[in-house]
Design an enzyme around this catalytic site. Structure first.
Site, PDB file in Angstrom:
ATOM      1  N   ARG A  36       0.868  -1.454  -0.058  1.00 51.53           N
ATOM      2  CA  ARG A  36      -0.019   0.073  -0.090  1.00 51.53           C
ATOM      3  C   ARG A  36       0.976   1.062   0.109  1.00 51.53           C
ATOM      4  O   ARG A  36       0.521   2.351  -0.563  1.00 51.53           O
ATOM      5  CB  ARG A  36      -0.849  -0.029   1.211  1.00 51.53           C
ATOM      6  N   LYS A 219     -17.507 -15.044   2.730  1.00 56.54           N
ATOM      7  CA  LYS A 219     -18.437 -13.938   3.215  1.00 56.54           C
ATOM      8  C   LYS A 219     -19.671 -14.148   2.021  1.00 56.54           C
ATOM      9  O   LYS A 219     -19.827 -13.044   1.405  1.00 56.54           O
ATOM     10  CB  LYS A 219     -17.914 -12.483   3.244  1.00 56.54           C
ATOM     11  N   GLY A 374      -8.488  -7.938  -1.138  1.00 58.05           N
ATOM     12  CA  GLY A 374      -8.642  -8.919   0.020  1.00 58.05           C
ATOM     13  C   GLY A 374      -7.988 -10.058  -0.244  1.00 58.05           C
ATOM     14  O   GLY A 374      -6.830 -10.128  -0.578  1.00 58.05           O
ATOM     15  N   GLY A 397     -13.089  -4.102   0.193  1.00 61.94           N
ATOM     16  CA  GLY A 397     -14.476  -3.666   0.504  1.00 61.94           C
ATOM     17  C   GLY A 397     -14.668  -2.499  -0.628  1.00 61.94           C
ATOM     18  O   GLY A 397     -15.722  -2.621  -1.138  1.00 61.94           O
TER      19      GLY A 397
HETATM   20  P1  AMP Z   1     -13.492 -13.755   1.776  1.00 63.80           P
HETATM   21  O1  AMP Z   1     -12.883 -12.841   2.673  1.00 63.80           O
HETATM   22  O2  AMP Z   1     -14.876 -13.774   1.632  1.00 63.80           O
HETATM   23  O3  AMP Z   1     -13.164 -13.366   0.094  1.00 63.80           O
HETATM   24  O4  AMP Z   1     -13.128 -15.107   2.236  1.00 63.80           O
HETATM   25  C1  AMP Z   1     -11.808 -15.647   2.112  1.00 63.80           C
HETATM   26  C2  AMP Z   1     -11.668 -16.820   3.189  1.00 63.80           C
HETATM   27  O5  AMP Z   1     -12.787 -17.871   2.711  1.00 63.80           O
HETATM   28  C3  AMP Z   1     -10.252 -17.425   3.074  1.00 63.80           C
HETATM   29  O6  AMP Z   1      -9.738 -17.426   4.400  1.00 63.80           O
HETATM   30  C4  AMP Z   1     -10.698 -18.788   2.588  1.00 63.80           C
HETATM   31  O7  AMP Z   1      -9.980 -19.864   3.358  1.00 63.80           O
HETATM   32  C5  AMP Z   1     -12.052 -18.922   2.900  1.00 63.80           C
HETATM   33  N1  AMP Z   1     -12.780 -20.178   2.013  1.00 63.80           N
HETATM   34  C6  AMP Z   1     -12.610 -20.360   0.767  1.00 63.80           C
HETATM   35  N2  AMP Z   1     -13.338 -21.696   0.586  1.00 63.80           N
HETATM   36  C7  AMP Z   1     -13.963 -21.934   1.706  1.00 63.80           C
HETATM   37  C8  AMP Z   1     -14.609 -23.143   1.858  1.00 63.80           C
HETATM   38  N3  AMP Z   1     -15.077 -24.040   1.079  1.00 63.80           N
HETATM   39  N4  AMP Z   1     -15.041 -23.218   3.248  1.00 63.80           N
HETATM   40  C9  AMP Z   1     -14.773 -22.444   4.274  1.00 63.80           C
HETATM   41  N5  AMP Z   1     -13.933 -21.199   4.085  1.00 63.80           N
HETATM   42  C10 AMP Z   1     -13.468 -20.957   2.803  1.00 63.80           C
END
Ligand code: AMP
Length: 417
Positions: A36, A219, A374, A397
């Site tokens: 950053r 998420k 992210g 975000g």
């Molecule tokens: P996000 O911040 O929504 O992009 O989520 C990222 C996180 O989702 C990462 O830390 C991954 O380990 C987790 N993730 C990805 N696939 C899965 C899954 N099938 N089950 C649980 N967590 C997951």
């Protein structure tokens, strides 16, 4: 972009107060990732080259909860940036008390202000306290907003020109990201902000087709609005990660103990129907890497679309990697947000790295690939393919909100061209 940028203003002898995103990870006095800081260098160098006086401000971590600690003080960033630029930076230990330091500046000087979030009115966030009446809550919130205006006015008084180069906080209407523009003559975008908006804006408004969006991560509810907004713009959706199990369950399949937000199933069904009506390809995993526990030591098996009871899907399976790879490689524009599995654990990283390789091919074939901030950025870095992507967004975000079709307050507040 219809907003003014640094190139549209005369900077010679002017005081430029610049909001940057120096929210870098710091541990035990060491900056763990300087991406950053480096991202803001083009704007910083430009202001100095043009003979401006540069006042930098940013937030870092959450100092308002604990007070400033060495790991949430901008002092460490001031020293680090001073090293990169080979130039002295005057550090001011309270962002609202910099009158003397700013008044003493000469052209080409840099002042860096302490963490803006040390002042709670920077964000002006306040939750209703237990037992607090609605009227008291509203009054307290209004008072905080008044304080926010005062802080914004103070920050504005340090500059002749406001520059926002902090894309990562552009989705927040804080004192230093948006409110400040009401108290200063002209507000412009920095080069990083301009680049982010150019990439994301073109991808969404004017994509070279085929346009494929890849969505993953954990998420689920945060990203539903992205699916809804982009559904009538993309040619294909590729869904993986924890996200996928909502759609798989919505289709009547078993997801075992996989991540799933049951209250979002109707919405997922709606999206699948909408995609069908609009003739948008909506790709879901045809196989999965299932585990008996959320651990790199878990027992694993490749299963089809149904996840056995007591098992959880932690990555897309080998057939899906191939299917997704083929769909992605044909794209001329790709936007990717969220990993395909728990890539932090080696056993469940193949899907994410396989998709990263396909996304890298898009650029190699003359297309545009945008990584939406992210965890996808961490995943792409881990895959070693970061330099094979067209654009890696610095704001998770903010890029998500942009993809949802929302106006970013930090951008909306800038002066029109
Ligand atoms: P996000 O911040 O929504 O992009 O989520 C990222 C996180 O989702 C990462 O830390 C991954 O380990 C987790 N993730 C990805 N696939 C899965 C899954 N099938 N089950 C649980 N967590 C997951």
């Amino acid at each position: 972009m219809n907003k003014k940028t640094l190139r549209d203003v005369d900077l010679k002898g002017k005081r430029v107060i610049m909001r940057v995103d120096f929210n870098v990870p710091v541990k035990d006095g060491v900056i763990k990732d300087d991406t950053r800081i480096r991202g803001a260098l083009p704007s910083i160098r430009y202001v100095l080259e043009q003979g401006g006086k540069l006042i930098l401000m940013s937030h870092m971590g959450r100092p308002d909860e604990k007070g400033i600690t060495p790991d949430t003080s901008m002092k460490i960033v001031a020293d680090y940036l001073s090293g990169i630029l080979g130039k002295k930076i005057v550090f001011v230990a309270d962002c609202a008390q910099a009158d003397a330091e700013v008044a003493a500046m000469k052209d080409g000087d840099i002042v860096m202000l302490e963490n803006t979030r040390y002042h709670k009115e920077e964000q002006a966030k306040r939750k209703q306290k237990d037992g607090e009446s609605e009227a008291d809550f509203k009054a307290a919130k209004a008072a905080l907003k008044e304080e926010q205006k005062k802080l914004a006015e103070k920050l504005a008084s340090y500059g002749d020109i406001y520059c926002n180069d902090a894309f990562g906080t552009a989705h927040r209407a804080h004192a230093s990201t948006a409110v400040i523009t009401k108290y200063i003559g002209v507000s412009v975008a920095g080069f990083l902000m301009e680049k982010e908006i150019a990439y994301l804006g073109n991808a969404v408004e004017n994509p070279v087709r085929p346009f494929v969006a890849i969505l993953g991560g954990a998420k689920v509810s945060d990203k539903l609005a992205v699916v809804n907004n982009l559904l009538n713009k993309v040619d294909a959706w590729v869904i993986g990660g924890g996200m996928a199990y909502n759609y798989i369950k919505a289709r009547g399949r078993n997801v075992g103990k996989s991540l799933c937000e049951d209250d979002q199933l109707d919405y997922a069904r709606e999206m699948i129907e909408k995609a069908k009506k609009q003739n948008v390809q909506f790709l879901l995993p045809v196989d999965n890497m299932a585990a008996d526990a959320f651990s790199n030591d878990a027992a694993t098996q490749v299963v089809g679309q149904d996840i056995p009871e007591n098992w959880m899907g932690l990555d897309i399976g080998p057939e899906t990697i191939k299917l997704y790879g083929d769909a992605i490689k044909t794209a001329k524009t790709v936007v990717w947000n969220g990993p395909m599995g728990c890539f932090e654990m080696d056993k469940f990283s193949k899907g994410t790295f396989g998709v990263a390789a396909a996304v890298a091919d898009v650029k190699a074939n003359g297309g545009i690939s945008i990584i939406g901030g992210g965890d996808s950025v961490a995943a792409v870095n881990k895959s070693g393919l970061a330099d094979k992507m067209s654009h890696i967004s610095t704001g998770g975000g903010a890029s998500l909100e942009y993809l949802e079709g929302k106006e970013l307050p930090g951008v909306a507040a800038l002066s029109d061209k």
